[in-house]
Scaffold this motif. Sequence first.
Motif, PDB file in Angstrom:
ATOM      1  N   TYR A 220       0.832  -1.213   0.000  1.00 57.64           N
ATOM      2  CA  TYR A 220       0.000   0.000   0.000  1.00 57.64           C
ATOM      3  C   TYR A 220       0.865   1.260   0.000  1.00 57.64           C
ATOM      4  O   TYR A 220       0.638   2.167  -0.798  1.00 57.64           O
ATOM      5  N   LEU A 221       1.870   1.325   0.870  1.00 59.78           N
ATOM      6  CA  LEU A 221       2.734   2.506   0.946  1.00 59.78           C
ATOM      7  C   LEU A 221       4.227   2.188   0.957  1.00 59.78           C
ATOM      8  O   LEU A 221       5.042   3.089   1.048  1.00 59.78           O
ATOM      9  N   LYS A 222       4.609   0.944   0.879  1.00 61.54           N
ATOM     10  CA  LYS A 222       6.022   0.564   0.942  1.00 61.54           C
ATOM     11  C   LYS A 222       6.660   0.734  -0.430  1.00 61.54           C
ATOM     12  O   LYS A 222       6.278   0.088  -1.400  1.00 61.54           O
ATOM     13  N   VAL A 223       7.655   1.619  -0.495  1.00 60.64           N
ATOM     14  CA  VAL A 223       8.361   1.887  -1.745  1.00 60.64           C
ATOM     15  C   VAL A 223       9.412   0.805  -1.963  1.00 60.64           C
ATOM     16  O   VAL A 223      10.117   0.405  -1.034  1.00 60.64           O
ATOM     17  N   LYS A 224       9.512   0.312  -3.202  1.00 64.15           N
ATOM     18  CA  LYS A 224      10.508  -0.702  -3.546  1.00 64.15           C
ATOM     19  C   LYS A 224      11.915  -0.130  -3.346  1.00 64.15           C
ATOM     20  O   LYS A 224      12.136   1.069  -3.480  1.00 64.15           O
ATOM     21  N   ASP A 225      12.864  -1.013  -3.068  1.00 68.02           N
ATOM     22  CA  ASP A 225      14.254  -0.578  -2.923  1.00 68.02           C
ATOM     23  C   ASP A 225      14.866  -0.169  -4.258  1.00 68.02           C
ATOM     24  O   ASP A 225      15.644   0.773  -4.325  1.00 68.02           O
ATOM     25  N   HIS A 226      14.524  -0.901  -5.322  1.00 64.71           N
ATOM     26  CA  HIS A 226      15.045  -0.622  -6.665  1.00 64.71           C
ATOM     27  C   HIS A 226      13.943  -0.873  -7.693  1.00 64.71           C
ATOM     28  O   HIS A 226      13.094  -1.728  -7.488  1.00 64.71           O
ATOM     29  N   CYS A 227      14.017  -0.164  -8.797  1.00 61.59           N
ATOM     30  CA  CYS A 227      13.087  -0.406  -9.901  1.00 61.59           C
ATOM     31  C   CYS A 227      13.525  -1.673 -10.619  1.00 61.59           C
ATOM     32  O   CYS A 227      14.677  -1.771 -11.052  1.00 61.59           O
ATOM     33  N   PRO A 228      12.629  -2.657 -10.792  1.00 62.28           N
ATOM     34  CA  PRO A 228      13.023  -3.883 -11.492  1.00 62.28           C
ATOM     35  C   PRO A 228      13.244  -3.672 -12.992  1.00 62.28           C
ATOM     36  O   PRO A 228      13.898  -4.488 -13.636  1.00 62.28           O
ATOM     37  N   ASN A 229      12.737  -2.582 -13.542  1.00 63.46           N
ATOM     38  CA  ASN A 229      12.874  -2.328 -14.973  1.00 63.46           C
ATOM     39  C   ASN A 229      14.171  -1.586 -15.306  1.00 63.46           C
ATOM     40  O   ASN A 229      14.950  -2.039 -16.135  1.00 63.46           O
ATOM     41  N   CYS A 230      14.416  -0.440 -14.653  1.00 59.91           N
ATOM     42  CA  CYS A 230      15.585   0.378 -14.991  1.00 59.91           C
ATOM     43  C   CYS A 230      16.682   0.329 -13.933  1.00 59.91           C
ATOM     44  O   CYS A 230      17.783   0.818 -14.166  1.00 59.91           O
ATOM     45  N   GLY A 231      16.397  -0.241 -12.755  1.00 63.14           N
ATOM     46  CA  GLY A 231      17.405  -0.371 -11.719  1.00 63.14           C
ATOM     47  C   GLY A 231      17.589   0.848 -10.838  1.00 63.14           C
ATOM     48  O   GLY A 231      18.477   0.857  -9.993  1.00 63.14           O
ATOM     49  N   GLU A 232      16.780   1.876 -11.002  1.00 67.43           N
ATOM     50  CA  GLU A 232      16.892   3.088 -10.166  1.00 67.43           C
ATOM     51  C   GLU A 232      16.673   2.725  -8.697  1.00 67.43           C
ATOM     52  O   GLU A 232      15.756   1.998  -8.349  1.00 67.43           O
ATOM     53  N   ALA A 233      17.558   3.239  -7.832  1.00 68.33           N
ATOM     54  CA  ALA A 233      17.472   2.954  -6.398  1.00 68.33           C
ATOM     55  C   ALA A 233      16.470   3.913  -5.742  1.00 68.33           C
ATOM     56  O   ALA A 233      16.491   5.117  -6.001  1.00 68.33           O
ATOM     57  N   PHE A 234      15.601   3.372  -4.917  1.00 71.80           N
ATOM     58  CA  PHE A 234      14.627   4.180  -4.179  1.00 71.80           C
ATOM     59  C   PHE A 234      14.775   4.046  -2.671  1.00 71.80           C
ATOM     60  O   PHE A 234      14.049   4.685  -1.928  1.00 71.80           O
ATOM     61  N   HIS A 235      15.715   3.201  -2.219  1.00 74.12           N
ATOM     62  CA  HIS A 235      15.828   2.918  -0.793  1.00 74.12           C
ATOM     63  C   HIS A 235      16.157   4.152   0.033  1.00 74.12           C
ATOM     64  O   HIS A 235      15.931   4.170   1.232  1.00 74.12           O
ATOM     65  N   HIS A 236      16.667   5.192  -0.569  1.00 74.01           N
ATOM     66  CA  HIS A 236      17.071   6.379   0.183  1.00 74.01           C
ATOM     67  C   HIS A 236      16.045   7.508   0.138  1.00 74.01           C
ATOM     68  O   HIS A 236      16.332   8.607   0.590  1.00 74.01           O
ATOM     69  N   HIS A 237      14.856   7.254  -0.367  1.00 73.09           N
ATOM     70  CA  HIS A 237      13.842   8.309  -0.415  1.00 73.09           C
ATOM     71  C   HIS A 237      13.488   8.756   1.000  1.00 73.09           C
ATOM     72  O   HIS A 237      13.632   8.016   1.961  1.00 73.09           O
ATOM     73  N   ARG A 238      13.014   9.996   1.120  1.00 73.50           N
ATOM     74  CA  ARG A 238      12.655  10.542   2.426  1.00 73.50           C
ATOM     75  C   ARG A 238      11.253  11.139   2.369  1.00 73.50           C
ATOM     76  O   ARG A 238      11.061  12.316   2.636  1.00 73.50           O
ATOM     77  N   ALA A 239      10.274  10.339   2.049  1.00 80.12           N
ATOM     78  CA  ALA A 239       8.883  10.796   1.992  1.00 80.12           C
ATOM     79  C   ALA A 239       8.185  10.478   3.310  1.00 80.12           C
ATOM     80  O   ALA A 239       7.091   9.958   3.336  1.00 80.12           O
ATOM     81  N   ASP A 240       8.823  10.799   4.413  1.00 78.60           N
ATOM     82  CA  ASP A 240       8.361  10.401   5.735  1.00 78.60           C
ATOM     83  C   ASP A 240       6.948  10.872   6.045  1.00 78.60           C
ATOM     84  O   ASP A 240       5.981  10.197   5.729  1.00 78.60           O
ATOM     85  N   ASP A 241       6.809  12.014   6.673  1.00 79.13           N
ATOM     86  CA  ASP A 241       5.499  12.516   7.096  1.00 79.13           C
ATOM     87  C   ASP A 241       4.888  13.513   6.118  1.00 79.13           C
ATOM     88  O   ASP A 241       3.732  13.888   6.274  1.00 79.13           O
ATOM     89  N   GLY A 242       5.645  13.936   5.127  1.00 76.32           N
ATOM     90  CA  GLY A 242       5.145  14.927   4.176  1.00 76.32           C
ATOM     91  C   GLY A 242       3.857  14.526   3.477  1.00 76.32           C
ATOM     92  O   GLY A 242       2.903  15.303   3.439  1.00 76.32           O
ATOM     93  N   PRO A 243       3.774  13.306   2.919  1.00 72.23           N
ATOM     94  CA  PRO A 243       2.535  12.898   2.255  1.00 72.23           C
ATOM     95  C   PRO A 243       1.329  12.891   3.191  1.00 72.23           C
ATOM     96  O   PRO A 243       0.230  13.266   2.794  1.00 72.23           O
ATOM     97  N   ALA A 244       1.532  12.489   4.433  1.00 76.60           N
ATOM     98  CA  ALA A 244       0.417  12.481   5.392  1.00 76.60           C
ATOM     99  C   ALA A 244      -0.059  13.900   5.684  1.00 76.60           C
ATOM    100  O   ALA A 244      -1.268  14.158   5.739  1.00 76.60           O
ATOM    101  N   TYR A 245       0.877  14.827   5.856  1.00 72.66           N
ATOM    102  CA  TYR A 245       0.495  16.210   6.118  1.00 72.66           C
ATOM    103  C   TYR A 245      -0.282  16.808   4.940  1.00 72.66           C
ATOM    104  O   TYR A 245      -1.295  17.465   5.120  1.00 72.66           O
ATOM    105  N   VAL A 246       0.199  16.569   3.734  1.00 78.09           N
ATOM    106  CA  VAL A 246      -0.473  17.115   2.546  1.00 78.09           C
ATOM    107  C   VAL A 246      -1.846  16.473   2.373  1.00 78.09           C
ATOM    108  O   VAL A 246      -2.826  17.153   2.031  1.00 78.09           O
ATOM    109  N   THR A 247      -1.950  15.175   2.630  1.00 75.52           N
ATOM    110  CA  THR A 247      -3.238  14.483   2.535  1.00 75.52           C
ATOM    111  C   THR A 247      -4.233  15.072   3.523  1.00 75.52           C
ATOM    112  O   THR A 247      -5.382  15.367   3.164  1.00 75.52           O
ATOM    113  N   ILE A 248      -3.808  15.247   4.766  1.00 74.43           N
ATOM    114  CA  ILE A 248      -4.683  15.842   5.777  1.00 74.43           C
ATOM    115  C   ILE A 248      -5.097  17.246   5.371  1.00 74.43           C
ATOM    116  O   ILE A 248      -6.259  17.631   5.525  1.00 74.43           O
ATOM    117  N   LEU A 249      -4.164  18.016   4.858  1.00 71.22           N
ATOM    118  CA  LEU A 249      -4.457  19.386   4.440  1.00 71.22           C
ATOM    119  C   LEU A 249      -5.532  19.413   3.347  1.00 71.22           C
ATOM    120  O   LEU A 249      -6.516  20.157   3.442  1.00 71.22           O
TER     121      LEU A 249
END
Length: 139
Positions: free
Chosen positions: A40-69
């Motif tokens: 539901y909200l767990k971001v993959k570590d790497h893209c299986p198609n192009c190999g782009e790494a996502f493990h270092h993303h920092r989308a912590d509380d920002g999406p929740a704040y914007v959703t509530i807003l």
Amino acid sequence: MAHPQEARTAEPERMLGLAMRRGAMGRCPNCGEARLFTGYLKVKDHCPNCGEAFHHHRADDGPAYVTILIVSHIAVAVMLSVYTIYRPSSEVMIAIFLGGSLVASLILLPIIKGAFVGLQWAKRMHGFGQGGEDRPNEP
């Protein structure tokens, strides 16, 4: 020795709007092909198609704040209008708007989180600017 600003201009530009749209659709912001989330909200570590790494993303509380807003602003405006026009009981108002706000939040949260990851990728924030050294599929 190259100036740090010169090194940045040598990297290909990443289109912000396209990356955020791809992320909002739950797709990799780089290639737009593979799924961004494993659940539901767990971001993959790497893209299986192009190999782009996502493990270092920092989308912590920002999406929740914007959703509530967003949800709260819409819910309050609709609630005020419904109450002014129809004057339903408090129980009906609570049931309808509590349920509606919950459903709207659950729908918007992964969309906004994906857009946040796309924003961070496009702006090379939080480790997305290393030029692909984290890509496991490339030699």
